[in-house]
Scaffold this motif. Structure first.
Motif, PDB file in Angstrom:
ATOM      1  N   VAL A   1     -29.294   6.206  17.112  1.00  0.00           N
ATOM      2  CA  VAL A   1     -28.582   6.751  16.221  1.00  0.00           C
ATOM      3  C   VAL A   1     -28.361   8.199  16.418  1.00  0.00           C
ATOM      4  CG1 VAL A   1     -29.475   4.887  14.603  1.00  0.00           C
ATOM      5  CG2 VAL A   1     -30.333   7.160  14.712  1.00  0.00           C
ATOM      6  N   LYS A   2     -28.763   8.705  17.518  1.00  0.00           N
ATOM      7  CA  LYS A   2     -29.020  10.207  17.639  1.00  0.00           C
ATOM      8  C   LYS A   2     -27.413  10.433  17.935  1.00  0.00           C
ATOM      9  CE  LYS A   2     -32.520  11.688  19.483  1.00  0.00           C
ATOM     10  NZ  LYS A   2     -33.518  11.908  20.561  1.00  0.00           N
ATOM     11  N   GLY A   3     -26.886  11.539  17.339  1.00  0.00           N
ATOM     12  CA  GLY A   3     -25.385  11.918  17.496  1.00  0.00           C
ATOM     13  C   GLY A   3     -24.155  11.229  16.678  1.00  0.00           C
ATOM     14  N   ARG A   4     -24.792  10.188  15.950  1.00  0.00           N
ATOM     15  CA  ARG A   4     -24.156   9.356  14.984  1.00  0.00           C
ATOM     16  C   ARG A   4     -24.463   9.315  13.563  1.00  0.00           C
ATOM     17  NH1 ARG A   4     -23.679   3.960  15.370  1.00  0.00           N
ATOM     18  NH2 ARG A   4     -25.687   3.711  16.319  1.00  0.00           N
ATOM     19  N   PHE A   5     -25.733   9.431  13.572  1.00  0.00           N
ATOM     20  CA  PHE A   5     -26.293   9.358  12.081  1.00  0.00           C
ATOM     21  C   PHE A   5     -26.682  10.980  11.725  1.00  0.00           C
ATOM     22  CE2 PHE A   5     -27.667   4.709  11.517  1.00  0.00           C
ATOM     23  CZ  PHE A   5     -26.194   4.358  11.768  1.00  0.00           C
ATOM     24  N   GLY A   6     -26.882  11.222  10.472  1.00  0.00           N
ATOM     25  CA  GLY A   6     -27.278  12.642  10.056  1.00  0.00           C
ATOM     26  C   GLY A   6     -28.010  12.235   8.715  1.00  0.00           C
ATOM     27  N   ILE A   7     -29.289  12.891   8.870  1.00  0.00           N
ATOM     28  CA  ILE A   7     -30.219  12.649   7.659  1.00  0.00           C
ATOM     29  C   ILE A   7     -30.438  13.994   6.939  1.00  0.00           C
ATOM     30  CG2 ILE A   7     -32.349  13.239   9.066  1.00  0.00           C
ATOM     31  CD1 ILE A   7     -33.878  11.251   7.234  1.00  0.00           C
ATOM     32  N   SER A   8     -30.403  13.964   5.355  1.00  0.00           N
ATOM     33  CA  SER A   8     -30.511  15.411   4.711  1.00  0.00           C
ATOM     34  C   SER A   8     -31.040  15.005   3.512  1.00  0.00           C
ATOM     35  CB  SER A   8     -29.186  16.117   4.745  1.00  0.00           C
ATOM     36  OG  SER A   8     -28.116  14.944   4.241  1.00  0.00           O
ATOM     37  N   ARG A   9     -31.342  16.075   2.623  1.00  0.00           N
ATOM     38  CA  ARG A   9     -31.862  15.834   1.349  1.00  0.00           C
ATOM     39  C   ARG A   9     -31.492  16.983   0.509  1.00  0.00           C
ATOM     40  NH1 ARG A   9     -38.336  15.894   2.576  1.00  0.00           N
ATOM     41  NH2 ARG A   9     -38.353  15.381   0.111  1.00  0.00           N
ATOM     42  N   ASP A  10     -31.721  16.706  -0.700  1.00  0.00           N
ATOM     43  CA  ASP A  10     -30.947  17.673  -1.771  1.00  0.00           C
ATOM     44  C   ASP A  10     -32.233  18.862  -1.932  1.00  0.00           C
ATOM     45  OD1 ASP A  10     -31.656  16.320  -4.967  1.00  0.00           O
ATOM     46  OD2 ASP A  10     -33.077  16.156  -3.335  1.00  0.00           O
ATOM     47  N   ASP A  11     -31.786  19.782  -2.532  1.00  0.00           N
ATOM     48  CA  ASP A  11     -32.960  21.061  -2.620  1.00  0.00           C
ATOM     49  C   ASP A  11     -33.870  20.713  -3.409  1.00  0.00           C
ATOM     50  OD1 ASP A  11     -30.045  23.627  -2.787  1.00  0.00           O
ATOM     51  OD2 ASP A  11     -31.210  22.649  -1.255  1.00  0.00           O
ATOM     52  N   ILE A  12     -33.803  19.877  -4.229  1.00  0.00           N
ATOM     53  CA  ILE A  12     -35.027  19.613  -5.470  1.00  0.00           C
ATOM     54  C   ILE A  12     -35.870  18.316  -4.465  1.00  0.00           C
ATOM     55  CG2 ILE A  12     -34.180  20.371  -7.261  1.00  0.00           C
ATOM     56  CD1 ILE A  12     -33.270  17.681  -8.228  1.00  0.00           C
ATOM     57  N   LYS A  13     -35.262  18.000  -3.423  1.00  0.00           N
ATOM     58  CA  LYS A  13     -35.891  17.032  -2.540  1.00  0.00           C
ATOM     59  C   LYS A  13     -36.452  15.655  -3.285  1.00  0.00           C
ATOM     60  CE  LYS A  13     -38.032  20.981  -0.214  1.00  0.00           C
ATOM     61  NZ  LYS A  13     -37.194  21.780  -0.758  1.00  0.00           N
ATOM     62  N   THR A  14     -35.534  15.226  -4.156  1.00  0.00           N
ATOM     63  CA  THR A  14     -35.703  13.922  -4.650  1.00  0.00           C
ATOM     64  C   THR A  14     -34.437  13.020  -4.255  1.00  0.00           C
ATOM     65  OG1 THR A  14     -34.589  14.707  -6.844  1.00  0.00           O
ATOM     66  CG2 THR A  14     -36.959  14.797  -6.708  1.00  0.00           C
ATOM     67  N   THR A  15     -33.546  13.435  -3.621  1.00  0.00           N
ATOM     68  CA  THR A  15     -32.540  12.374  -3.208  1.00  0.00           C
ATOM     69  C   THR A  15     -32.461  12.834  -1.518  1.00  0.00           C
ATOM     70  OG1 THR A  15     -31.302  12.804  -5.281  1.00  0.00           O
ATOM     71  CG2 THR A  15     -30.238  11.733  -3.605  1.00  0.00           C
ATOM     72  N   LEU A  16     -32.386  11.540  -0.945  1.00  0.00           N
ATOM     73  CA  LEU A  16     -32.235  11.422   0.415  1.00  0.00           C
ATOM     74  C   LEU A  16     -31.010  10.947   0.997  1.00  0.00           C
ATOM     75  CD1 LEU A  16     -34.078  11.841   3.297  1.00  0.00           C
ATOM     76  CD2 LEU A  16     -34.379   9.609   3.015  1.00  0.00           C
ATOM     77  N   TYR A  17     -30.418  11.355   1.845  1.00  0.00           N
ATOM     78  CA  TYR A  17     -29.144  10.874   2.058  1.00  0.00           C
ATOM     79  C   TYR A  17     -29.007  10.283   3.802  1.00  0.00           C
ATOM     80  CZ  TYR A  17     -27.570  13.351  -1.806  1.00  0.00           C
ATOM     81  OH  TYR A  17     -27.258  13.981  -2.900  1.00  0.00           O
TER      82      TYR A  17
END
Length: 124
Positions: free
Chosen positions: A64-80
């Motif tokens: 998935v490298k280069g196609r998917f991106g993981i991130s999280r919100d500043d309060i660290k309770t939501t992952l994307y």
């Protein structure tokens, strides 16, 4: 206990995009690094992506490298998980998981809590 609830799955065409979300609740003080895993029909669950507690370190499966991106919100309770250039082989149930590790980790046993999963189906 930590509860993790995934959303955003569905049907997409090859080449399309989807964005998955995972909301953590309960004892969120136990949520540090987080990750995404997936399980295709008839296959074992596999690592997709992980992010460190501070969000400054990310790991991806080669597939998935280069196609998917993981991130999280500043309060660290939501992952994307932003998924682009989807392929039929990306089809599966996607699971969100949380760990007490500060650093991003690939191994399933490093994770303490798991969501119920959200189905992603990519048609050719």
């Amino acid at each position: 206990q930590v509860q993790l609830v995934e959303s955003g799955g569905g049907l997409a065409q090859a080449g399309g995009s989807l964005r998955l979300s995972c909301a953590a609740s309960g004892r969120t003080g136990d949520v540090y690094a987080m990750g995404w895993f997936r399980q295709a029909p008839g296959k074992e669950r596999e690592f997709v992506a992980a992010i460190s507690y501070l969000g400054n370190s990310k790991l991806y499966a080669d597939s998935v490298k280069g196609r998917f991106g993981i991130s999280r919100d500043d309060i660290k309770t939501t992952l994307y998980l932003q998924m682009t250039s989807l392929k039929p082989e990306d089809t599966g149930v996607y699971y969100c998981a949380s760990s007490r590790s500060i650093v991003a980790v690939r191994s399933g046993p490093e994770y303490d809590y798991w969501g119920q999963g959200t189905q992603v189906t990519v048609s050719s």
